[in-house]
Design a protein around this motif. Structure first.
Motif, mmCIF file in Angstrom:
data_model
loop_
_atom_site.group_PDB
_atom_site.id
_atom_site.type_symbol
_atom_site.label_atom_id
_atom_site.label_comp_id
_atom_site.label_asym_id
_atom_site.label_seq_id
_atom_site.Cartn_x
_atom_site.Cartn_y
_atom_site.Cartn_z
ATOM 1 N N GLN A 61 8.831 3.863 11.176
ATOM 2 C CA GLN A 61 9.579 4.678 12.148
ATOM 3 C C GLN A 61 11.065 4.283 12.154
ATOM 4 O OE1 GLN A 61 9.008 3.706 16.266
ATOM 5 N NE2 GLN A 61 9.263 5.828 16.937
ATOM 6 N N LEU A 62 11.312 2.979 12.131
ATOM 7 C CA LEU A 62 12.705 2.488 12.128
ATOM 8 C C LEU A 62 13.457 3.022 10.911
ATOM 9 C CD1 LEU A 62 14.737 0.459 13.438
ATOM 10 C CD2 LEU A 62 13.785 -1.289 11.918
ATOM 11 N N LYS A 75 0.835 -1.214 0.000
ATOM 12 C CA LYS A 75 0.000 0.000 0.000
ATOM 13 C C LYS A 75 0.864 1.256 0.000
ATOM 14 C CE LYS A 75 -4.375 -1.564 0.859
ATOM 15 N NZ LYS A 75 -5.613 -1.121 0.188
ATOM 16 N N GLY A 76 2.128 1.104 0.424
ATOM 17 C CA GLY A 76 3.014 2.276 0.448
ATOM 18 C C GLY A 76 2.626 3.317 1.484
ATOM 19 N N TRP A 77 1.950 2.890 2.557
ATOM 20 C CA TRP A 77 1.528 3.829 3.597
ATOM 21 C C TRP A 77 2.728 4.492 4.276
ATOM 22 C CZ3 TRP A 77 -2.010 -0.596 5.493
ATOM 23 C CH2 TRP A 77 -3.260 -0.512 4.868
ATOM 24 N N ARG A 78 2.537 5.713 4.697
ATOM 25 C CA ARG A 78 3.548 6.439 5.474
ATOM 26 C C ARG A 78 2.881 6.959 6.742
ATOM 27 N NH1 ARG A 78 5.816 4.165 2.322
ATOM 28 N NH2 ARG A 78 7.258 4.782 0.685
ATOM 29 N N PRO A 79 2.616 6.061 7.723
ATOM 30 C CA PRO A 79 1.851 6.508 8.897
ATOM 31 C C PRO A 79 2.581 7.616 9.654
ATOM 32 C CG PRO A 79 2.664 4.242 9.168
ATOM 33 C CD PRO A 79 2.962 4.639 7.770
ATOM 34 N N ALA A 80 1.787 8.624 10.051
ATOM 35 C CA ALA A 80 2.364 9.774 10.743
ATOM 36 C C ALA A 80 2.745 9.424 12.170
ATOM 37 C CB ALA A 80 1.358 10.921 10.737
ATOM 38 N N GLY A 81 2.148 8.385 12.723
ATOM 39 C CA GLY A 81 2.426 8.009 14.105
ATOM 40 C C GLY A 81 1.896 6.615 14.350
ATOM 41 N N GLN A 82 1.727 6.283 15.618
ATOM 42 C CA GLN A 82 1.339 4.913 15.963
ATOM 43 C C GLN A 82 0.063 4.875 16.795
ATOM 44 O OE1 GLN A 82 4.747 2.843 17.576
ATOM 45 N NE2 GLN A 82 6.084 3.593 15.962
ATOM 46 N N ARG A 83 -0.697 5.960 16.803
ATOM 47 C CA ARG A 83 -1.918 5.995 17.621
ATOM 48 C C ARG A 83 -3.063 5.328 16.866
ATOM 49 N NH1 ARG A 83 -1.405 12.300 18.316
ATOM 50 N NH2 ARG A 83 -0.868 11.852 16.129
ATOM 51 N N LEU A 84 -3.663 4.362 17.526
ATOM 52 C CA LEU A 84 -4.649 3.499 16.875
ATOM 53 C C LEU A 84 -6.070 3.917 17.240
ATOM 54 C CD1 LEU A 84 -4.955 0.735 15.261
ATOM 55 C CD2 LEU A 84 -5.216 -0.328 17.513
#
Lengths: 697, 697
Positions: free
Chosen positions: B455-456, B298-307
């Protein structure tokens, strides 16, 4: 009581209040279900605006029925439901299922309404299911007093499994997952808000159904552990395993649960201890719960937990070994005779050690399973068998593998699980009755679960001691909630627990005598029940080596206590006790579960590091030892760097005694905190203790 | 080099040595595959007993071919394969794939044969794949120099995924699992014994294929980490994620791996550190690896990890919250405006907090997803979206839910995963391009993986410092493997690391002076490079408060060292340094990975408790801080029970400096052991240190 519940599950007659002609509506679906799923009793639709419903005569009200129905399904809104409950109670209905939401889960007003409704029912001895429930379903009797759409999605099949859930959604999902595996399910009951009947009471009732071989529970809170314990004891006695999901395992989950049901949170490690004590296996979620169902129904009695891994792929052998470690299953050490036999059967480059890599030679020799398995059957160390087939297909005689595997399982009674992600391969094994899973994590996880659950159930549940009659001598007089340190240590000593030698002094000269008596190095502490945490007030001196200093400390501590305006018992002079390691033993009355013991690493970081185990008394020294073995500091217990092994038996005996003391106190002790308990190679001694009395005691 | 490998993956011509007419045999299948799967180059079957094979002209030997083939697939037994390799090398073949087993994996003789074969190939610059390999498959070019039966079981589809595996079985299984998900796979390469080409080199080659968007690796041992690191760096630069399985995670697994491939075990925590440093995500097994593949594509670039958790079941909301905690994902704190918007849309008894329980009202209002999702889209705290549908079916407008979900995903670019165990429900979401999973563990696990991997990869990889030229001053003269304590501490001090004040004394009067200089409480230790573990010989006194005692200890320790017959540097008088907590910093040259740093809880139980993290230098202070946060003692770092927070920055800086020192030493230092490192609220000081020099330095 169980009779009553059973009559709710197989009543002679059911009235549906709010009955509907529309079989997709809540008041219509149960009627349709009961007729389709073989209910043999009388169905009485009640709806004042209809004369017939779904081809059955419809009645205007309860009083118009030809008989008093045994069970009423109340499928009207909350306000009307309250009135219906009253009407049912007046008429002598024995049980009522209340579907409506809008009660206790919505807040204080709803809680009041629910309590009032319950009172009304109890006055006539009528039992309530729900409110806010999806209802009950017994496919043995065809009594479907519920409206789950899942019974339409996945057709029912009567079978040896019972599901009891606080959540209707989870009861439906668990039912669907089991049916998807081809397993039959008899009981699917949701208890909703549990105004009256709880999962525990329902579990006890269903455990009385002799056809049930597996009980699956879903809980978000445990309000009545005694009933659940009773159900577990009954199930255990008749060899019926219980697997429970308790959701709200984490803080975030507990917060969500409390907004879902408004219920209080249970401390999660206490839930673990409770389940363990009662032989209930805890699954993480309904998927894990259902995954092992087929294995339970096999009725295996594994002799041990040593796993044999067999695969036609070397890599799968490696991952099988990794996964066995993940699940704390040791690999079986095959006997030389077994390895010899395997060497005779397998090609030269295959491994005859466990894991057994039969290699791709399986492609050319379909008899390899049939050759290998009899050798394994002979080996006394082979407790559990895992077969991993990551690659097969055209050219492989899978039917032969499956036949040989099924024969092995039948002949040895040993648990066997196969991992085969290719559905066409898995299907062949399933046709032969062999359990298959998508991967090694699932397959080995299931084997580990049945073996460890079997072991848990084999351990004799320690008999709960009869609660001691209140002994007047048990608790000394105290003004505040706490006993002083001397009183606390004395109480422990009276119950046979080793405590450090401690002298209470009320003058400097007594301190001097005590110093002389106890030797060259002592600990001096203020003693007052009003100061439970002395060190925070600078009222502890740990390393006093000088008599004059000891006497000065008496004056100093006395003055300080006077300045604090507290009642002082005096000053303690205690022998300096050097153990090898500091532990802690705590105990408290949990508001739900009652006596709970905590055992772990001691010292000043107890609260921060939380390296401790929770045990529910009564427990045995062996159980306490098993709990110790799970601690972070476990590697130190056997002695490291030239130190001798710690006397953990003595420590565990203290934990056991503290549990017994808390039970015997019969509610009069709120908590005990023994920290540190100094453990050496010979013995364990309590160096400091604080006993908190229950309010009003 | 990559050119060479690419030519092996899309050669203009392929010779098959040991070609067969039977398309089910190893020498027949590749020819059949290449013709079916669109290979455009020339195929040259070689078999002295045939004139044509599968309709193609067959040749008696390599020298009979009309041209020198670019690639040779050697499908004959081990002995003949050695000869074939020699013949290929002589002719100028550029790459050869050796299928045969019976080489390095069988023991010393096989290893010799393999080494000899490699030498022969290297002499002419020919590259080798295998031996003991299932071969190579490139569905982009149709070059199938391999024989996996899986390509028949599951028809290929060219796509953006590359699989590179040491195990043929795992390459086939991973391929099959991906294809089962409907995903296209271009590269399926097995490297077998890796006599020459490794997974790392192959990964670098495949990373040069611009169409590849995801690389999946399977490893049982990492023999050449530099090549893998180079591949990871290249992939990272072109935004190509790598997910690797390294089997043999546990002792049992490593033992099985060593009997599978004969390879040396890698220390597992070092493998973790290596992967982390190079931005490679480590999956537990191929199933976990494949599970997340669709999400990577999907190539997602999540801005953070809040679910955000959304469900039509309250129980699923609870378990979603539990599962988020399991995966260390915080629940998004929804903004008041979001909650307001949700309140406007949802029925009164639904929860507008996260998790969002839209309740069974979904059954009557199919637009709820479409109503709820736009409100979530606006919320800046909603990084990841999880939708749990445990119950649906007839009456639910699932197509509408799926359409609304897909639109939300398209418009916001936010990662979305759905859990739906009912295959008919899942299918509808899949048709709309939404990722669905069987349960919340899998769905939330995938979201956590893509967010944490992202993030890594966002963290800048610290630049590896150029290896320092060998500085003659770096290591002082030493006779045995160890530096003395004084030398060790001096070395650290020279590199800017804070060490305890230490005076080396060679007479009792120097000890007296040192005692006077350092104050009322000192530590006295024997100093000799020949006694690296002084305390085991009673040559440490930790609490000396008296000058005469100090002088006496000099005589005592000197006499003891003389009696032991070792070369003594003298006696150390060190300031007694009281920190708040003892840590340890270790470093060593790993035989495979090179410099490795260990950071953890210190004191005498370091080895027993193993409360430490492994880091691969160079690393940043931030990475060291993140590693500290995973320790058992992490709760103490911020200060508990009134203690101030520890200066972990100073500690982490020491760990960073020790790593830099080990790199700069360029192999001359074998290990460093700093224990304890005393850390207080202000600073960290090394109190004891032991430097081990490399043999022969």
């Amino acid at each position: 009581m169980t009779d009553l519940l059973q009559s709710a599950l197989q009543p002679r007659s059911v009235a549906i209040i709010g009955a509907s002609d529309n079989i997709h509506k809540i008041g219509g679906r149960p009627i349709d279900y009961m007729r389709r799923f073989g209910y043999q009793g009388s169905i009485y639709p009640i709806n004042p605006s209809k004369s017939s419903i779904q081809g059955l005569p419809c009645y205007a009200g309860l009083r118009d029925l030809p008989e008093v129905p045994e069970l009423a399904l109340i499928a009207v809104g909350a306000d009307k439901a309250v009135d219906s409950v009253a009407a049912c109670a007046d008429l002598g209905v024995r049980s009522a299922v209340i579907i409506a939401s809008g009660f206790g889960e919505t807040g204080a007003a709803g809680k009041d309404m629910e309590a009032h409704m319950l009172q009304r029912a109890q006055r006539s001895g009528m039992r309530l299911f729900g409110p806010n429930t999806q209802g009950l379903a017994n496919f043995g009797s065809g009594t479907i007093a519920g409206f789950s759409t899942m019974f339409t999605e996945v057709p029912p099949l009567d079978g040896p499994i019972g599901i009891i859930s606080q959540s209707g959604g989870m009861s439906a999902m668990t039912y669907g997952l089991l049916r998807g595996q081809g397993l039959g399910v008899r009981h699917v009951h949701a208890t909703g808000n549990e105004a009256d009947v709880t999962v525990g009471e329902m579990a006890l009732a269903v455990a009385h159904d002799p056809d049930i071989q597996l009980l699956l529970l879903y809980l978000e809170n445990i309000a009545n552990p005694d009933m659940l314990a009773q159900a577990a004891a009954y199930a255990r006695a008749r060899d019926l395993p219980i697997v429970a999901v308790k959701a709200g395992r984490t803080q975030d989950g507990q917060r969500a649960a409390s907004s879902h049901t408004g219920s209080l949170a249970n401390e999660d490690r206490t839930v673990d201890a409770f389940f363990r004590q009662h032989g209930i296996w805890r699954a993480q979620d309904p998927h894990e719960q259902v995954r092992a169902a087929g294995a339970y129904l096999k009725g295996w009695r594994p002799a041990g937990q040593r796993l044999v891994v067999i695969s036609n792929s070397g890599a799968s052998c490696v991952m099988g070994a990794d996964t066995a470690s993940d699940h704390q299953l040791p690999l079986a050490q095959l006997a030389p005779a077994t390895q010899q036999a395997l060497g005779d059967k397998l090609p030269g480059f295959a491994t005859t050690d466990n894991p057994i890599d039969i290699t791709a030679a399986l492609l050319s020799n379909s008899g390899l399973f049939g050759d290998v398995l009899p050798a394994i059957a002979q080996d006394p160390s082979a407790d559990l068998i895992f077969i991993n087939i990551p690659v097969a297909g055209a050219g492989y005689n899978v039917a032969q593998f499956a036949k040989d595997t099924a024969a092995f399982e039948r002949q040895t009674g040993k648990p066997v699980a196969v991992a085969a992600w290719q559905t066409n391969i898995a299907e062949v094994f399933k046709q032969h009755g062999v359990l298959t899973y998508a991967n090694e994590q699932e397959a080995i996880g299931v084997l580990a679960q049945v073996a460890k659950h079997h072991q848990l159930l084999q351990q004799a549940a320690p008999a709960r001691p009869a609660q001691a009659a209140q002994s007047p001598a048990l608790l000394p007089p105290h003004s505040g909630p706490f006993l002083s340190e001397v009183q606390s240590l004395d109480l422990l000593a009276q119950h046979g627990i080793a405590t450090v030698k401690t002298l209470l002094c009320t003058s400097a000269s007594e301190v001097a005598d005590a110093f002389a008596e106890l030797g060259g190095q002592v600990v001096i502490k203020a003693c007052s029940a009003a100061i439970p945490h002395k060190s925070e007030h600078g009222l502890v001196a740990v390393n006093v080596q000088d008599q004059a200093h000891a006497m000065a400390l008496f004056e100093q501590f006395s003055a300080k206590m006077q300045a604090m305006g507290v009642q002082a018992d005096g000053v303690i002079v205690a022998a300096k006790h050097k153990g090898q390691h500091e532990f802690m033993v705590g105990a408290k009355m949990d508001p739900v579960f009652g006596p709970v013991v905590v055992l772990g690493d001691g010292g000043k970081y107890v609260e921060a590091l939380q390296d401790c185990a929770v045990l529910m008394p009564p427990f045995s020294v062996q159980e306490a030892q098993a709990a110790l073995a799970q601690l972070h500091i476990a590697p130190l217990l056997g002695g490291v760097r030239g130190e001798p092994a710690l006397d953990t038996n003595a420590l565990c005996a203290i934990a056991e005694q503290v549990g017994a003391l808390l039970i015997a106190a019969n509610g009069r002790i709120a908590s005990l905190d023994l920290n540190p308990v100094m453990v050496s190679a010979n013995g364990a001694v309590v160096v400091d203790a604080l006993v908190e009395c229950a309010p009003g005691v």
